[in-house]
Design a protein around this motif. Structure first.
Motif, PDB file in Angstrom:
ATOM      1  N   LYS A   1       0.832  -1.214   0.000  1.00  0.00           N
ATOM      2  CA  LYS A   1       0.000   0.000   0.000  1.00  0.00           C
ATOM      3  C   LYS A   1       0.865   1.262   0.000  1.00  0.00           C
TER       4      LYS A   1
ATOM      5  N   CYS B   1       0.777   4.251  -2.738  1.00  0.00           N
ATOM      6  CA  CYS B   1       0.664   5.675  -2.422  1.00  0.00           C
ATOM      7  C   CYS B   1       1.721   6.476  -3.200  1.00  0.00           C
TER       8      CYS B   1
ATOM      9  N   THR C   1      -9.335   4.058   1.782  1.00  0.00           N
ATOM     10  CA  THR C   1      -8.288   5.002   1.363  1.00  0.00           C
ATOM     11  C   THR C   1      -8.296   6.271   2.206  1.00  0.00           C
TER      12      THR C   1
ATOM     13  N   ALA D   1      -7.520   8.321   5.108  1.00  0.00           N
ATOM     14  CA  ALA D   1      -6.540   8.184   6.189  1.00  0.00           C
ATOM     15  C   ALA D   1      -7.156   8.491   7.551  1.00  0.00           C
TER      16      ALA D   1
ATOM     17  N   LEU E   1      -0.682   6.746   3.839  1.00  0.00           N
ATOM     18  CA  LEU E   1      -2.117   6.769   3.573  1.00  0.00           C
ATOM     19  C   LEU E   1      -2.615   8.216   3.550  1.00  0.00           C
TER      20      LEU E   1
ATOM     21  N   LEU F   1      -3.890   7.035  -1.018  1.00  0.00           N
ATOM     22  CA  LEU F   1      -3.877   5.688  -1.618  1.00  0.00           C
ATOM     23  C   LEU F   1      -4.895   5.684  -2.749  1.00  0.00           C
TER      24      LEU F   1
END
Lengths: 189, 313
Positions: free
Chosen positions: B64, B68, B247, B249, B275, B279
Motif C-alpha cells: 500500500k 501511495c 483510502t 486516512a 495513507l 492511496l
C-alpha cells in the motif's frame, strides 16, 4: 503443577478437566484468516472413560495432570483390592474395584498389566491384550457338532466367560483377546 | 505434488504478468506488524537477544505504501512466504505461501471476478472442470443455518446458538461478539458449504474488517454497516480474502482506534503517513496458495502440499 497453553495442545497430553484427569485425543486448530483462533479438543476422562469435546480460545490453558502409565505385575487380590508391583523398583500399588472394573475377570497372578496412575494411585488397569487362561467350567462337547461351527460358553480361571468351540474341554488352556473378549486358540500344555 | 506446486506458482505469476502487473518484493523482515488483532507475529532478535523486528504476516502495508507513491501502477502482487505465529493444524502452517495483489480502480465486484478467474485458470491447469461459484450473504447464511441476525445478536445469543450446536466453550465469559461469529462461521457454517463448488461470501459486519471500506445497507429491513469484504471458499476451505481498500486516512486512523494511536512502530507509522498522502482506489486480495493446492488436489491436510511443513522442518 505445570499448565499447557493451547499452542502446546497435542494428542496424548494428560490434563485436568473439571477436576478429573483426562487424556487429550484430538486437537483441531480452527481459525478464519482474519479471525479469532480456537482449539477444538476431544478428551477422554481417565476415570469414567467418557469422551468430552471442548473449545478453547487460543491462549487459554489447561493444568497438567500427574498421570503416568506403566507396566506392572499383578500380584493378588482379596476381592476388594488388587495389588500390583513394579518389577524393577518392587514398588507396590493398590487398585480399587472402581479402577480395575471389568479388567478383573482377566487378571491372572504374575501377568503384566498396563496401569494408569493419577497422583500415584491406579485409576485404570488394563490386562495384557492376549492372555492364556485355563477353562474351569464348560459343558462337555457333543461329538459330531464341530462341523456346524457351534459354540458354547466356557468359564476361565479368572472368572471371564468366553464363547468357545464345542471341542474345548475343562482343564484346557486357551488364548484369548481381552480387548474383544474372544477365544483365539488352544494352547498346548 | 512438487511439480503441481511449481506449475501453480508459475501459472499465477503468468496470469498476473499478462495483465502487466508488477511483482513486488515486499520485505519479510519488518519493524512491526500490521493492524490485525488476531494475527500473532514471529518476533526476531539479534544474536545477543536484542529485539529487532518481526516477520511479516502479509505484505499489505508495504504494498500500500508503494501504491501511495506510485498511484499509476495498474496492479501489483507479492507471491512468497508469510508467517503467523501459533497457526498450526490441518489447514494451517505457521509459514505459508501467499499471493496478495492490489488492483487499482477495482471495486469489490471486480476483485471477486479477478479472484474467480485466477482460480478457474488454476483448475484448468490441474485438469479439472470449472465449477460454479455460489454467492452468499453473511447475514443470510447466519439466518439460514443458525436463525440469527449476526449484525445485532449479542454475545449471549451467539453463545446460546453455539451451545445448541454442541459447542462447549471454556471461559465463555471471555468471548467477544466477533469471537462467537468467527467460531460459528468456522464450526457450523463453513462445513456446510458444498464440496465441489466455490462459495463467495460478502456482507461481513463492519467489525470484521479493519482496513476495508464500509457500506450502509439493510438486513431484514434494519440498517446495517457492512465491510466491503469478501471471502472465497473452495468447498469449506477458505482460499482467499479481499477488501475494497479503505483510502481515507482519517477514517482508517479512527477505525484502528487505540491501535493507531499506539502505533509507535516505524512500519505502522510510515504506513499511516503514506495513507495520508493518498492511496489510489483499489482492491486487495490475499490468496493462500497452499490452500488452493489443497483444494485442487483434494487434500485435507496442508502437510500434503508442502515440501516441508513445520512439523517436518
Amino acid at each position: 503443577m505445570a499448565t499447557y497453553s493451547t499452542n502446546e495442545f497435542r494428542s496424548g497430553l494428560k490434563v485436568m478437566l473439571d477436576g478429573d484427569p483426562a487424556n487429550m485425543m484430538e486437537n483441531e486448530f480452527v481459525k478464519p484468516g482474519k479471525g479469532q483462533a480456537f482449539s477444538r479438543v476431544k478428551l477422554k476422562n481417565l476415570k469414567t472413560g467418557k469422551t468430552i469435546e471442548r473449545t478453547f480460545k487460543s491462549g487459554d490453558s489447561l493444568e497438567a495432570a500427574d498421570v503416568h502409565e506403566l507396566e506392572m505385575q499383578y500380584l493378588f487380590s482379596d476381592g476388594e483390592e488388587w495389588h500390583f508391583m513394579d518389577p524393577e523398583t518392587f514398588e507396590q500399588v493398590v487398585a480399587t474395584r472402581e479402577a480395575v472394573g471389568d479388567s478383573s475377570q482377566w487378571l491372572k497372578e504374575q501377568d503384566m498389566c498396563h496401569i494408569t496412575l493419577f497422583n500415584g494411585n491406579p485409576i485404570q488397569v488394563l490386562p495384557p491384550n492376549h492372555v492364556e487362561l485355563k477353562v474351569v467350567e464348560t459343558d462337555p462337547g457333543l461329538r459330531g457338532d464341530t462341523a456346524t461351527g457351534g459354540t458354547k460358553p466356557a468359564t476361565l480361571e479368572t472368572g471371564a466367560v468366553v464363547k468357545v468351540p464345542l471341542f474345548i474341554e475343562e482343564g484346557e488352556v486357551l488364548r484369548c483377546d481381552t480387548r474383544t473378549g474372544e477365544y483365539l486358540s488352544r494352547v498346548k500344555t | 505434488m512438487l511439480i503441481r506446486r511449481a506449475r501453480l506458482k508459475r501459472l499465477l505469476r503468468a496470469e498476473l504478468d499478462a495483465r502487466d502487473w508488477l511483482e513486488i518484493d515486499a520485505p519479510a523482515l519488518i519493524d512491526s506488524g500490521d493492524f490485525e488483532p488476531n494475527i500473532a507475529l514471529f518476533r526476531v532478535s539479534l544474536p545477543d537477544g536484542t529485539p529487532t523486528g518481526a516477520l511479516h504476516s502479509s505484505p499489505e502495508l508495504m504494498i500500500k505504501r508503494l501504491l501511495c507513491a506510485y498511484p499509476d501502477l495498474p496492479g501489483t502482487y507479492y507471491l512468497g512466504p508469510v508467517f503467523r505465529a501459533g497457526e498450526a493444524g490441518a489447514r494451517h502452517n505457521p509459514e505459508f505461501t501467499m499471493l496478495e495483489w492490489y488492483e487499482t480502480g477495482a471495486d469489490l465486484e471486480a476483485a471477486i471476478a479477478t479472484t474467480l478467474a485466477l482460480i478457474d485458470s488454476a483448475r484448468h491447469l490441474a485438469g479439472l472442470p470449472a465449477v460454479p461459484a455460489r454467492h452468499c450473504d453473511y447475514g443470510a447464511l447466519f439466518r439460514e443455518r443458525l436463525d440469527l441476525d449476526p449484525y445485532h445478536a449479542d454475545a449471549i445469543a451467539l453463545g446460546r446458538a453455539a451451545a445448541e450446536h454442541g459447542i462447549d466453550v471454556v471461559a465463555a465469559q471471555d468471548m467477544r461478539r466477533d469471537d462467537w461469529l468467527d467460531l460459528l462461521m468456522s464450526v457450523v457454517i463453513e462445513p456446510s458449504f458444498p464440496t465441489d463448488a466455490l462459495t463467495v461470501l460478502t456482507g461481513y459486519p463492519a467489525s470484521q474488517a479493519a482496513m476495508a471500506r464500509l457500506a450502509d445497507t439493510r438486513f431484514e429491513g434494519r440498517p446495517v454497516r457492512v465491510a466491503e469484504r469478501f471471502e472465497v471458499y473452495g468447498g469449506g476451505l477458505e482460499l482467499a480474502n479481499g477488501y475494497h481498500e479503505l483510502t481515507d486516512a482519517a477514517e482508517q486512523a479512527q477505525r484502528l482506534g487505540d491501535q493507531s494511536r499506539e502505533a509507535a512502530d516505524a512500519t505502522q507509522r510510515r504506513f499511516l503517513n503514506a495513507l495520508a498522502h493518498g492511496l489510489p482506489d483499489c482492491s486487495g486480495v490475499a490468496l493462500g496458495v497452499d490452500r488452493l493446492l489443497m483444494w485442487l488436489s483434494g487434500e485435507s491436510d496442508i502437510d500434503a502440499v508442502l515440501p516441508f511443513s513445520s512439523r517436518r522442518v
